[in-house]
Design a protein around this motif. Structure first.
Motif, PDB file in Angstrom:
ATOM      1  N   ARG A 121      27.652  52.255  -7.078  1.00 15.41           N
ATOM      2  CA  ARG A 121      26.882  53.208  -6.278  1.00 15.41           C
ATOM      3  C   ARG A 121      26.988  52.848  -4.803  1.00 15.41           C
ATOM      4  O   ARG A 121      26.793  51.689  -4.421  1.00 15.41           O
ATOM      5  CB  ARG A 121      25.414  53.228  -6.711  1.00 15.41           C
ATOM      6  N   PHE A 122      27.279  53.864  -3.991  1.00 20.43           N
ATOM      7  CA  PHE A 122      27.429  53.698  -2.549  1.00 20.43           C
ATOM      8  C   PHE A 122      26.423  54.586  -1.825  1.00 20.43           C
ATOM      9  O   PHE A 122      26.227  55.737  -2.212  1.00 20.43           O
ATOM     10  CB  PHE A 122      28.839  54.114  -2.098  1.00 20.43           C
ATOM     11  N   ARG A 123      25.814  54.047  -0.778  1.00 20.90           N
ATOM     12  CA  ARG A 123      24.966  54.854   0.090  1.00 20.90           C
ATOM     13  C   ARG A 123      25.712  55.059   1.397  1.00 20.90           C
ATOM     14  O   ARG A 123      26.020  54.105   2.124  1.00 20.90           O
ATOM     15  CB  ARG A 123      23.616  54.177   0.350  1.00 20.90           C
ATOM     16  N   LEU A 124      26.016  56.320   1.701  1.00 13.77           N
ATOM     17  CA  LEU A 124      26.799  56.680   2.869  1.00 13.77           C
ATOM     18  C   LEU A 124      25.995  57.584   3.788  1.00 13.77           C
ATOM     19  O   LEU A 124      25.116  58.323   3.331  1.00 13.77           O
ATOM     20  CB  LEU A 124      28.089  57.390   2.441  1.00 13.77           C
ATOM     21  N   CYS A 125      26.307  57.515   5.079  1.00 16.40           N
ATOM     22  CA  CYS A 125      25.542  58.256   6.092  1.00 16.40           C
ATOM     23  C   CYS A 125      26.253  59.558   6.466  1.00 16.40           C
ATOM     24  O   CYS A 125      27.480  59.605   6.541  1.00 16.40           O
ATOM     25  CB  CYS A 125      25.370  57.404   7.349  1.00 16.40           C
ATOM     26  N   ARG A 126      25.456  60.591   6.720  1.00 20.31           N
ATOM     27  CA  ARG A 126      26.026  61.850   7.181  1.00 20.31           C
ATOM     28  C   ARG A 126      26.361  61.767   8.665  1.00 20.31           C
ATOM     29  O   ARG A 126      25.679  61.107   9.441  1.00 20.31           O
ATOM     30  CB  ARG A 126      25.018  62.988   6.968  1.00 20.31           C
ATOM     31  N   GLY A 127      27.411  62.472   9.051  1.00 19.84           N
ATOM     32  CA  GLY A 127      27.745  62.534  10.468  1.00 19.84           C
ATOM     33  C   GLY A 127      29.207  62.833  10.668  1.00 19.84           C
ATOM     34  O   GLY A 127      30.053  62.516   9.833  1.00 19.84           O
ATOM     35  N   ALA A 128      29.514  63.420  11.815  1.00 21.83           N
ATOM     36  CA  ALA A 128      30.905  63.729  12.136  1.00 21.83           C
ATOM     37  C   ALA A 128      31.657  62.500  12.602  1.00 21.83           C
ATOM     38  O   ALA A 128      32.893  62.463  12.544  1.00 21.83           O
ATOM     39  CB  ALA A 128      30.956  64.803  13.221  1.00 21.83           C
ATOM     40  N   ASP A 129      30.901  61.479  13.059  1.00 20.29           N
ATOM     41  CA  ASP A 129      31.528  60.268  13.586  1.00 20.29           C
ATOM     42  C   ASP A 129      31.426  59.121  12.597  1.00 20.29           C
ATOM     43  O   ASP A 129      30.598  59.114  11.689  1.00 20.29           O
ATOM     44  CB  ASP A 129      30.884  59.867  14.915  1.00 20.29           C
ATOM     45  N   SER A 130      32.262  58.133  12.833  1.00 22.74           N
ATOM     46  CA  SER A 130      32.364  56.966  11.970  1.00 22.74           C
ATOM     47  C   SER A 130      31.178  56.038  12.146  1.00 22.74           C
ATOM     48  O   SER A 130      30.353  56.201  13.053  1.00 22.74           O
ATOM     49  CB  SER A 130      33.641  56.196  12.318  1.00 22.74           C
ATOM     50  N   ALA A 131      31.112  55.045  11.277  1.00 21.56           N
ATOM     51  CA  ALA A 131      30.249  53.895  11.525  1.00 21.56           C
ATOM     52  C   ALA A 131      30.798  53.156  12.752  1.00 21.56           C
ATOM     53  O   ALA A 131      31.949  53.375  13.152  1.00 21.56           O
ATOM     54  CB  ALA A 131      30.246  52.983  10.308  1.00 21.56           C
ATOM     55  N   PRO A 132      30.011  52.302  13.403  1.00 22.85           N
ATOM     56  CA  PRO A 132      30.525  51.563  14.558  1.00 22.85           C
ATOM     57  C   PRO A 132      31.833  50.842  14.240  1.00 22.85           C
ATOM     58  O   PRO A 132      31.961  50.209  13.197  1.00 22.85           O
ATOM     59  CB  PRO A 132      29.390  50.570  14.863  1.00 22.85           C
ATOM     60  N   VAL A 133      32.800  50.974  15.118  1.00 24.32           N
ATOM     61  CA  VAL A 133      34.117  50.360  14.933  1.00 24.32           C
ATOM     62  C   VAL A 133      34.026  48.898  15.352  1.00 24.32           C
ATOM     63  O   VAL A 133      33.750  48.598  16.518  1.00 24.32           O
ATOM     64  CB  VAL A 133      35.187  51.104  15.751  1.00 24.32           C
ATOM     65  N   ARG A 134      34.277  47.988  14.416  1.00 23.78           N
ATOM     66  CA  ARG A 134      34.072  46.560  14.679  1.00 23.78           C
ATOM     67  C   ARG A 134      35.365  45.775  14.851  1.00 23.78           C
ATOM     68  O   ARG A 134      35.327  44.584  15.124  1.00 23.78           O
ATOM     69  CB  ARG A 134      33.285  45.940  13.508  1.00 23.78           C
ATOM     70  N   TYR A 135      36.505  46.423  14.699  1.00 26.25           N
ATOM     71  CA  TYR A 135      37.783  45.711  14.724  1.00 26.25           C
ATOM     72  C   TYR A 135      38.538  46.067  15.983  1.00 26.25           C
ATOM     73  O   TYR A 135      38.768  47.237  16.285  1.00 26.25           O
ATOM     74  CB  TYR A 135      38.609  46.086  13.485  1.00 26.25           C
ATOM     75  N   GLY A 136      38.931  45.046  16.749  1.00 30.16           N
ATOM     76  CA  GLY A 136      39.514  45.269  18.063  1.00 30.16           C
ATOM     77  C   GLY A 136      40.754  46.123  18.051  1.00 30.16           C
ATOM     78  O   GLY A 136      40.908  47.039  18.869  1.00 30.16           O
ATOM     79  N   GLU A 137      41.699  45.850  17.140  1.00 34.85           N
ATOM     80  CA  GLU A 137      42.942  46.609  17.086  1.00 34.85           C
ATOM     81  C   GLU A 137      42.680  48.086  16.815  1.00 34.85           C
ATOM     82  O   GLU A 137      43.277  48.970  17.442  1.00 34.85           O
ATOM     83  CB  GLU A 137      43.861  46.032  16.007  1.00 34.85           C
ATOM     84  N   LEU A 138      41.755  48.361  15.896  1.00 39.59           N
ATOM     85  CA  LEU A 138      41.411  49.746  15.577  1.00 39.59           C
ATOM     86  C   LEU A 138      40.723  50.416  16.761  1.00 39.59           C
ATOM     87  O   LEU A 138      41.022  51.567  17.106  1.00 39.59           O
ATOM     88  CB  LEU A 138      40.529  49.795  14.339  1.00 39.59           C
ATOM     89  N   ALA A 139      39.802  49.700  17.395  1.00 40.37           N
ATOM     90  CA  ALA A 139      39.102  50.265  18.554  1.00 40.37           C
ATOM     91  C   ALA A 139      40.089  50.631  19.659  1.00 40.37           C
ATOM     92  O   ALA A 139      39.984  51.699  20.277  1.00 40.37           O
ATOM     93  CB  ALA A 139      38.060  49.269  19.067  1.00 40.37           C
ATOM     94  N   ARG A 140      41.058  49.755  19.913  1.00 38.84           N
ATOM     95  CA  ARG A 140      42.046  50.043  20.963  1.00 38.84           C
ATOM     96  C   ARG A 140      42.857  51.282  20.625  1.00 38.84           C
ATOM     97  O   ARG A 140      43.110  52.121  21.499  1.00 38.84           O
ATOM     98  CB  ARG A 140      42.971  48.829  21.146  1.00 38.84           C
ATOM     99  N   ARG A 141      43.282  51.410  19.372  1.00 33.89           N
ATOM    100  CA  ARG A 141      44.079  52.579  18.982  1.00 33.89           C
ATOM    101  C   ARG A 141      43.264  53.867  19.082  1.00 33.89           C
ATOM    102  O   ARG A 141      43.804  54.938  19.350  1.00 33.89           O
ATOM    103  CB  ARG A 141      44.606  52.392  17.560  1.00 33.89           C
ATOM    104  N   LEU A 142      41.959  53.749  18.862  1.00 37.98           N
ATOM    105  CA  LEU A 142      41.087  54.915  18.932  1.00 37.98           C
ATOM    106  C   LEU A 142      40.640  55.215  20.355  1.00 37.98           C
ATOM    107  O   LEU A 142      40.097  56.300  20.619  1.00 37.98           O
ATOM    108  CB  LEU A 142      39.853  54.700  18.051  1.00 37.98           C
ATOM    109  N   GLY A 143      40.814  54.252  21.252  1.00 28.74           N
ATOM    110  CA  GLY A 143      40.379  54.440  22.629  1.00 28.74           C
ATOM    111  C   GLY A 143      38.879  54.346  22.803  1.00 28.74           C
ATOM    112  O   GLY A 143      38.313  55.011  23.681  1.00 28.74           O
TER     113      GLY A 143
END
Length: 371
Positions: free
Chosen positions: A183-205
Motif C-alpha cells: 500500500r502506497f500513500r501518494l499526494c495529489r498535484g501537478a508537480d513532483s515531490a521535492p527533488v533531492r538529487y543534484g543530477e536530476l535537479a540540474r537536468r530539470l533546471g
C-alpha cells in the motif's frame, strides 16, 4: 509443463533450470505454491521481474514461484492524495506511469526501474533521491513460519538504505515473509515531490528541494537511466544486467582513513524521515570502481586495468563486462554464465578493496553461487 531456465526469467539472462516451477497469478496461488513447497520440504525461490536476481548455472533444485499477480486498487482518497494497494506481481514501472498520469506524486523519480512492485519494499528500492520507504504505508505478506497473512507497518519494516526487515529475513532468495501486496500513500498535484538529487535537479533546471511537473520528472529520469543503460532494451547488451550491482558504501564519517582521497564524492546519509546522520558518510561505488582502474566496458576484449595490471578479457573471456555506459552495472555480453558474472564481480570488488580499502557489497540476490 517444462520448467523454464532461470536465464529466461531474469534480466541478467543467466541461471539454469528450476526443478519445479509454478506461475502464480493470484494471491491464493502464491500462498498455495509456497505452502505446498514448504509442506513437501522443498526449497523455495521467488521470482518477480527477475531484475535483482542472479541464479547459479546449475539451476535451482526446489520450487521456483513466479509471482505474476497484477492489479491496482484505490482504498481511500481525499483532496490531498490517495491510498493505493498494488499486487506484488504488478510491473513497477507500469505503476509509476499510471500514477504520474493520474497526477499523483511520490514515486516519479523511481521511473524506469525494472521488476515488480512486491520487490520494492524488500530492497527499499530507491533512485534519484526517492525511496519507496517514503510512500509505503503497509505491506501485506504470507508468514511461512506462522502459516498466516501478516501486515507490516513502516516501523515494523525497519527501512534503511537498500535494506529492510523483509530483506534480512531472506536467505538465498527464500524469504520468511512472501509479499502479497503493498500500500502506497501518494499526494495529489501537478508537480513532483521535492527533488533531492543534484543530477536530476540540474537536468530539470530547479534547485535541490524544488519541484517540477510530474511528467517532466518522469521523462527526465527515463532519459538519465537510458543514458546509463538502466532501462531494459533487448537490442542493448548494456541492459542485460541487474542494474547497479554494488551498493554505495556507507561508512563511519571518521573511519575512512587516508586511502580514500578528499576528492572522492561524499554524500550525506539520512534516515527514513530524511534526518541527516552526522556520524555516517556515503561514498560513490561507481567512482571507486572507475578510479580503481575499472573503466566502462572492462571485461571486453582489448580492455585493461592499468593500475592493477589486469587484462579485461582474461576475467570472463569477454562474455561478461562492465557496462559501456556505467561502471556499476555488470552485463551479460551474450553467452555469459552466472560464474562469468561472479568472476567479474570478484575482480572488481577485490580491486577496489586493494586500492581504497573499501569493501563493496553486492546488491542483487545471488542464489547457488557467490561473489
Amino acid at each position: 509443463m517444462t520448467s523454464p531456465r532461470l536465464a529466461d526469467l531474469t534480466t541478467a539472462a543467466v541461471g539454469g533450470p528450476a526443478r519445479h516451477y509454478v506461475r502464480a497469478e493470484t494471491e491464493r496461488a502464491v500462498v498455495d505454491a509456497v505452502a505446498g513447497a514448504d509442506a513437501a520440504g522443498r526449497p523455495v525461490l521467488l521470482v518477480g521481474g527477475g531484475s535483482n536476481l542472479i541464479a547459479a548455472d546449475a539451476g535451482f533444485g526446489g520450487t521456483v514461484v513466479h509471482v505474476a499477480t497484477r492489479g491496482v486498487r484505490t482504498l481511500a482518497e481525499d483532496a490531498d492524495g490517495v491510498l493505493l494497494e498494488v499486487q506484488a506481481g504488478h510491473p513497477w514501472d507500469e505503476l509509476v506511469a499510471r500514477v504520474v498520469a493520474d497526477g499523483l506524486a511520490g514515486i516519479e523519480a523511481l521511473s524506469g526501474i525494472p521488476g515488480t512492485t512486491g520487490a520494492t519494499p524488500v530492497q527499499n528500492v530507491g533512485a534519484y533521491g526517492q525511496e519507496v520507504a517514503q510512500t509505503i504505508e503497509l505491506v501485506r505478506a504470507w508468514d511461512r513460519r506462522e502459516g498466516r497473512v501478516r501486515t507490516f507497518s513502516p516501523e515494523e519494516l525497519e527501512f534503511s538504505y537498500r535494506d529492510s526487515a523483509l530483506k534480512r529475513g531472506t536467505v538465498d532468495g527464500s524469504p520468511r515473509h512472501v509479499v502479497l501486496a503493498v500500500r502506497f500513500r501518494l499526494c495529489r498535484g501537478a508537480d513532483s515531490a521535492p527533488v533531492r538529487y543534484g543530477e536530476l535537479a540540474r537536468r530539470l533546471g530547479v534547485e535541490v528541494g524544488g519541484r517540477a511537473p510530474l511528467g517532466r520528472v518522469r521523462d527526465t529520469v527515463l532519459a538519465l537511466r537510458a543514458g546509463k543503460g538502466m532501462v531494459l532494451d533487448p537490442a542493448d547488451r548494456d541492459t542485460y544486467s541487474t542494474g547497479s550491482f554494488f551498493t554505495n558504501p556507507i561508512l563511519p564519517a571518521d573511519g575512512l582513513g587516508g586511502r580514500v582521497p578528499a576528492e572522492a564524492p561524499r554524500f550525506p546519509v539520512v534516515d527514513v524521515a530524511g534526518r541527516p546522520l552526522a556520524d555516517r558518510v556515503k561514498l560513490s561505488a561507481a567512482w571507486l570502481i572507475d578510479h580503481a582502474g575499472f573503466a566502462k566496458g572492462f571485461g571486453l576484449p582489448g580492455t585493461r586495468n592499468e593500475l592493477l595490471g589486469l587484462d579485461g578479457a582474461a576475467v570472463a573471456g569477454g562474455r561478461a563486462a562492465l557496462s559501456t555506459k556505467h561502471t556499476l552495472a555488470l552485463t551479460n555480453r551474450g553467452g555469459a554464465s552466472a560464474e562469468d558474472l561472479m568472476a567479474l564481480a570478484r575482480t572488481v570488488r577485490d580491486g577496489v578493496a586493494a586500492v581504497y580499502g573499501v569493501e563493496l557489497v553486492a546488491e542483487p540476490v545471488i542464489v547457488g553461487t557467490s561473489v
